[in-house]
Design a protein around this motif. Structure first.
Motif, mmCIF file in Angstrom:
data_model
loop_
_atom_site.group_PDB
_atom_site.id
_atom_site.type_symbol
_atom_site.label_atom_id
_atom_site.label_comp_id
_atom_site.label_asym_id
_atom_site.label_seq_id
_atom_site.Cartn_x
_atom_site.Cartn_y
_atom_site.Cartn_z
ATOM 1 N N GLN A 1 0.703 -1.040 -0.050
ATOM 2 C CA GLN A 1 -0.031 0.177 0.053
ATOM 3 C C GLN A 1 0.928 1.204 0.042
ATOM 4 O O GLN A 1 2.149 1.204 0.447
ATOM 5 C CB GLN A 1 -0.912 -0.178 1.103
ATOM 6 N N TYR B 1 1.739 -5.563 3.327
ATOM 7 C CA TYR B 1 1.916 -6.330 2.430
ATOM 8 C C TYR B 1 0.376 -7.367 2.182
ATOM 9 O O TYR B 1 -0.070 -7.612 3.222
ATOM 10 C CB TYR B 1 3.076 -7.437 2.185
ATOM 11 N N LYS B 2 -0.053 -7.029 1.067
ATOM 12 C CA LYS B 2 -1.498 -7.883 0.657
ATOM 13 C C LYS B 2 -1.318 -8.536 -0.865
ATOM 14 O O LYS B 2 -1.521 -7.511 -1.577
ATOM 15 C CB LYS B 2 -2.671 -7.023 1.051
ATOM 16 N N SER C 1 -4.448 -7.047 4.722
ATOM 17 C CA SER C 1 -3.065 -6.934 4.542
ATOM 18 C C SER C 1 -2.581 -7.567 6.048
ATOM 19 O O SER C 1 -3.638 -7.941 7.055
ATOM 20 C CB SER C 1 -2.589 -5.375 4.833
ATOM 21 N N ASP D 1 1.081 -14.046 4.766
ATOM 22 C CA ASP D 1 0.337 -13.888 3.508
ATOM 23 C C ASP D 1 0.601 -15.000 2.496
ATOM 24 O O ASP D 1 1.803 -15.550 2.594
ATOM 25 C CB ASP D 1 0.752 -12.464 2.485
#
Length: 321
Positions: free
Chosen positions: A8, A107-108, A115, A215
């Motif tokens: 993001q 982070y996603k 995220s 993730d």
């Protein structure tokens, strides 16, 4: 080609103020989500109260020969059994909560619902809500002192919203024996650095519960072709001409890091669990509850989520990892 994942905007600029504003904008919604999750698991949550020295009534139980507890003759007169009155154990106990605020937590991937930062905050706020309802004292390192309140999650959320730049790793030296601490992070730093940071907890006799927020793309490495990777902490870039050639070695190192950290936690009597951002947060909350209420004060290792194949929607391509 579709991107595997993205960082993001605030992480790309590495602007602490921007990250703080993003966190402040997310917290109200995350608090609502945390309470929703709590309401799904609260039926099985019985706190950590037990009988012992104290002033408050705890329970009646049948008398057994040699029992040093005082017989309650009024209760015993109601039927043919002899009962003793137990009081509730009272001791100052604090549970510290902390969610990693570092840029890597933003982070996603396309295969994840949220995220890593959002999931970590939801888990810690949900724990704050559950512990507050149980009458426990809670605190956040470098943010709040220990306190007891029915609206504990709301108070911590308010502090997070108004906090400026949070330290990448808080000072844990003030956390003392008989306390618990819940730490939600991706734990992607070198294992030696993580152990050195947490060693003070082991020396002080603190029981820690580590939740690795992962993730799915970080675990499966679904990249192929020419791919550019960017370190969200430093901004360093790595360009791989054929990213798929790195996959096997990457997965080996990723798994070894997790296993080494989990094994270290097990030797200390701490709990370690994994929660993937494409799965339910409530799963981790239930496992954490089991660890914190384990007999003997040692939870051991909690298996957590199991690795899963690459999500169908993920396609190889340019990524920021």
């Amino acid at each position: 080609m579709a991107r595997i994942g993205e960082v993001q905007a605030p992480a790309a600029t590495r602007d602490a103020l921007a990250r703080g504003r993003l966190r402040a904008s997310l917290v109200p919604d995350l608090l609502v989500e945390a309470r929703r999750i709590v309401n799904t698991v609260i039926a099985g949550w019985h706190g950590r109260r037990k009988r012992g020295i104290g002033e408050n009534f705890w329970q009646f139980r049948p008398y057994v020969e040699g029992d040093a507890s005082r017989i309650d003759w009024r209760r015993s007169a109601r039927d043919d059994h002899t009962y003793v009155r137990d009081r509730e154990w009272e001791a100052a106990h604090t549970v510290w909560l902390w969610a990693d605020p570092s840029p890597s937590m933003l982070y996603k991937s396309t295969g994840a619902g949220v995220s890593k930062q959002s999931r970590a905050l939801v888990l810690t706020l949900a724990m704050a809500e559950l512990l507050s309802r149980s009458g426990e004292r809670i605190a956040w390192p470098d943010l709040t002192d220990p306190f007891t309140a029915r609206n504990g999650a709301e108070r911590i959320a308010a502090q997070l919203m108004h906090a400026g730049e949070l330290p990448a790793k808080p000072d844990l030296s003030n956390i003392r024996r008989f306390c618990d601490i819940v730490i939600a992070s991706d734990f992607l730093d070198p294992v030696e650095e993580t152990m050195a940071w947490l060693d003070v907890l082991a020396r002080h006799g603190v029981r820690a519960h580590l939740i690795e927020v992962a993730d799915p793309a970080e675990e499966t490495f679904p990249y192929a072709g020419r791919t550019e990777f960017t370190d969200p902490e430093t901004g360093d870039k790595l360009t791989a001409g054929r990213a798929e050639m790195l996959a096997d070695e990457y997965r080996l190192l990723y798994t070894a890091r997790r296993q080494e950290l989990a094994g270290w936690c097990k030797r200390l009597g701490w709990s370690f669990t994994v929660n993937h951002t494409d799965r339910l947060a409530s799963d981790a909350l239930v496992r954490l509850h089991m660890a914190m209420t384990a007999d003997g004060g040692h939870a051991g290792i909690i298996a957590g989520d199991q690795p899963r194949p690459i999500a169908k929607g993920d396609q190889p391509g340019k990524a920021v990892a």
